[in-house]
Enzyme design. Structure first.
Site, PDB file in Angstrom:
ATOM      1  N   LEU A   1      16.718   7.432   1.537  1.00 23.80           N
ATOM      2  CA  LEU A   1      16.728   7.885   0.068  1.00 23.80           C
ATOM      3  C   LEU A   1      16.375   6.516  -0.722  1.00 23.80           C
ATOM      4  O   LEU A   1      17.090   5.645  -0.495  1.00 23.80           O
ATOM      5  CB  LEU A   1      17.954   8.477  -0.374  1.00 23.80           C
ATOM      6  CG  LEU A   1      18.189   9.927  -0.282  1.00 23.80           C
ATOM      7  CD1 LEU A   1      19.432  10.602  -0.501  1.00 23.80           C
ATOM      8  CD2 LEU A   1      17.061  10.546  -0.928  1.00 23.80           C
TER       9      LEU A   1
ATOM     10  N   THR B   1       6.228   0.582  12.109  1.00 25.51           N
ATOM     11  CA  THR B   1       7.369   0.696  12.968  1.00 25.51           C
ATOM     12  C   THR B   1       8.284  -0.394  12.645  1.00 25.51           C
ATOM     13  O   THR B   1       8.001  -1.554  12.777  1.00 25.51           O
ATOM     14  CB  THR B   1       6.989   0.720  14.495  1.00 25.51           C
ATOM     15  OG1 THR B   1       5.992   1.840  14.684  1.00 25.51           O
ATOM     16  CG2 THR B   1       8.234   0.901  15.327  1.00 25.51           C
TER      17      THR B   1
ATOM     18  N   HIS C   1       0.772  -1.192   0.035  1.00 30.42           N
ATOM     19  CA  HIS C   1      -0.114   0.005  -0.044  1.00 30.42           C
ATOM     20  C   HIS C   1       1.129   1.377  -0.081  1.00 30.42           C
ATOM     21  O   HIS C   1       1.418   1.551   0.849  1.00 30.42           O
ATOM     22  CB  HIS C   1      -1.078   0.063   1.196  1.00 30.42           C
ATOM     23  CG  HIS C   1      -2.015   1.073   1.285  1.00 30.42           C
ATOM     24  ND1 HIS C   1      -2.368   1.686   2.490  1.00 30.42           N
ATOM     25  CD2 HIS C   1      -2.738   1.661   0.123  1.00 30.42           C
ATOM     26  CE1 HIS C   1      -3.150   2.922   1.746  1.00 30.42           C
ATOM     27  NE2 HIS C   1      -3.399   2.697   0.687  1.00 30.42           N
TER      28      HIS C   1
END
EC number: 4.2.1.147
Length: 406
Positions: A51, A71, A20
């Site tokens: 990045l 998390t 998602h």
């Protein structure tokens, strides 16, 4: 391109590896650029941004920041983000440039922020990569296409079912419907009837007044146990303290509450207002109300649904203009008082043979009680009505075919 600010979303895959993606595309000089720099400089424990690189020492262009939604608690979680997910996002961005989804001449002027969902229980790296690659590229395309349109959202808002939610919250967006009135005083019989009813979106279930009086509004939750996705009406026939009664029914997950039209305008309006506040439908029951159009005109707040009862003198009834009325009065005139989204329900000795007439006169909801709940074959009795109604709205629909333009 200093004013570019687009948002994209996509969900692809299945199981724990499901992807998602939420992303924002914007100028380096605008708010997205500021958020990009802020996130890189202000790391959050468990949600460390990184990045996007195609391989070590080769970041993608335009510059893309990946932010984990879930998390990250250990190195195993981190490996899924830094490995297959990061590679998937990086390649999807690069391919979007190559395929001219992102114009090549703006790649140095914009940045992307991509929120990535990785379930801690995901195991298959190939699926993590493939699903996130597809979802990222699709989300980018949707962002630049400004998908979905407002019209698409309005057309779909009451039709879809979120896969994680697991059930469909019904709205009355595509009438007609059959409302089964459970005017009973026996919970076991109620449960038996609900189990025997066809599982159709055209069926609404009414917690009849006898049920509510005997078992309280808690009976609504008992109905919900038997049919979680049903549209449930609480026939409270509220006359006073409408706000309290409406909230009680809403707290038990009622989708609509019936209010008596014999109440004062103030009481009716308070009940309608509370229905709106609770996000449920208001039904104004016009039993024994002598002048229904006038009653509606007096109300500052209009109900979502008006319930009309059959008049035994209907064969000789005509309106003020001499026009023959239906058994339930001049439905079209009454509906005009409600606005374009208002619905009309009809009740009172309704049999399957009367369904066509009721619908032709403008009824949106057919209410049946004894014919169904008094039958030894509840399913057949309900189907006697349903054969006069259209198929459920999405029976023949291939939803995925309607999502993207080609």
């Amino acid at each position: 391109m200093s004013d570019i600010y687009e948002i994209g979303e996509a969900l692809i895959g299945d199981g724990p590896e499901l992807a998602h993606i939420d992303l924002i595309v914007g100028s380096k000089q605008g708010p997205v650029g500021t958020a990009f720099a802020t996130n890189m400089a202000s790391m959050s424990v468990g949600h460390t941004p990184l990045l996007s690189v195609i391989r070590p020492n080769l970041p993608t262009k335009p510059a893309t920041l990946i932010v984990p939604k879930v998390t990250v608690q250990n190195l195993d979680d981190a490996s899924k983000i830094f490995g297959p997910a990061q590679t998937a996002v990086g390649r999807a961005v690069a391919d979007a440039v190559e395929e001219e989804i992102i114009p090549k001449d703006i790649v140095e002027d914009i940045v992307l922020m991509v929120n990535v969902f990785i379930d801690p229980s995901a195991k298959d790296y190939r699926k993590i990569y493939q699903y996130n690659y597809g979802a990222t590229k699709l989300a980018i395309k949707r962002a630049f296409d400004k998908y979905p349109s407002v019209d698409k959202v309005l057309a779909e808002k009451d039709r879809g079912t979120h896969p994680i939610m697991g059930f469909k919250a019904m709205k009355l967006w595509n009438p007609p419907y059959l409302q089964v009135a459970l005017d009973l005083d026996n919970e076991d019989r109620m449960r038996s009837i609900i189990r025997d009813l066809p599982k159709r979106e055209r069926i609404l279930i009414e917690a009849g007044t006898p049920l509510v009086k005997k078992f309280g509004v808690e009976i609504i939750s008992k109905i919900r146990e038997e049919r979680p996705g049903a549209f449930i009406i609480a026939d409270l026939k509220t006359l006073d303290v409408g706000r309290v009664e409406v909230k009680m029914a809403a707290d038990e997950t009622a989708d609509a509450v019936a209010i008596s039209g014999l109440g004062t305008n103030e009481s009716i309006e308070k009940a309608i207002h509370e229905c709106s506040k609770q996000g449920i439908y208001s039904i104004l029951d016009m039993m024994n109300v002598s002048d229904i159009p006038s009653k509606l005109e007096e109300l500052k707040l209009k109900p979502n649904i008006v319930l009309l009862h059959r008049n035994i003198d209907s064969e000789t009834m005509r309106d003020n203009d001499g026009e023959q009325q239906s058994e339930w009065g001049n439905i079209k005139d009454i509906k005009s008082k409600l606005g374009k989204r208002g619905l009309i329900a009809v009740a009172g000795g309704v049999t399957p043979e009367k369904v066509d007439t009721a619908l032709a006169n403008g009824a949106n909801i057919i209410i049946a009680g004894r014919y169904i709940i008094g039958s030894s074959d509840v399913r057949r009795a309900a189907e006697d009505f349903l054969r006069y109604l259209p198929q459920d709205s999405d029976t023949m629909r291939l939803a995925l075919d309607e999502d993207e333009k080609i």
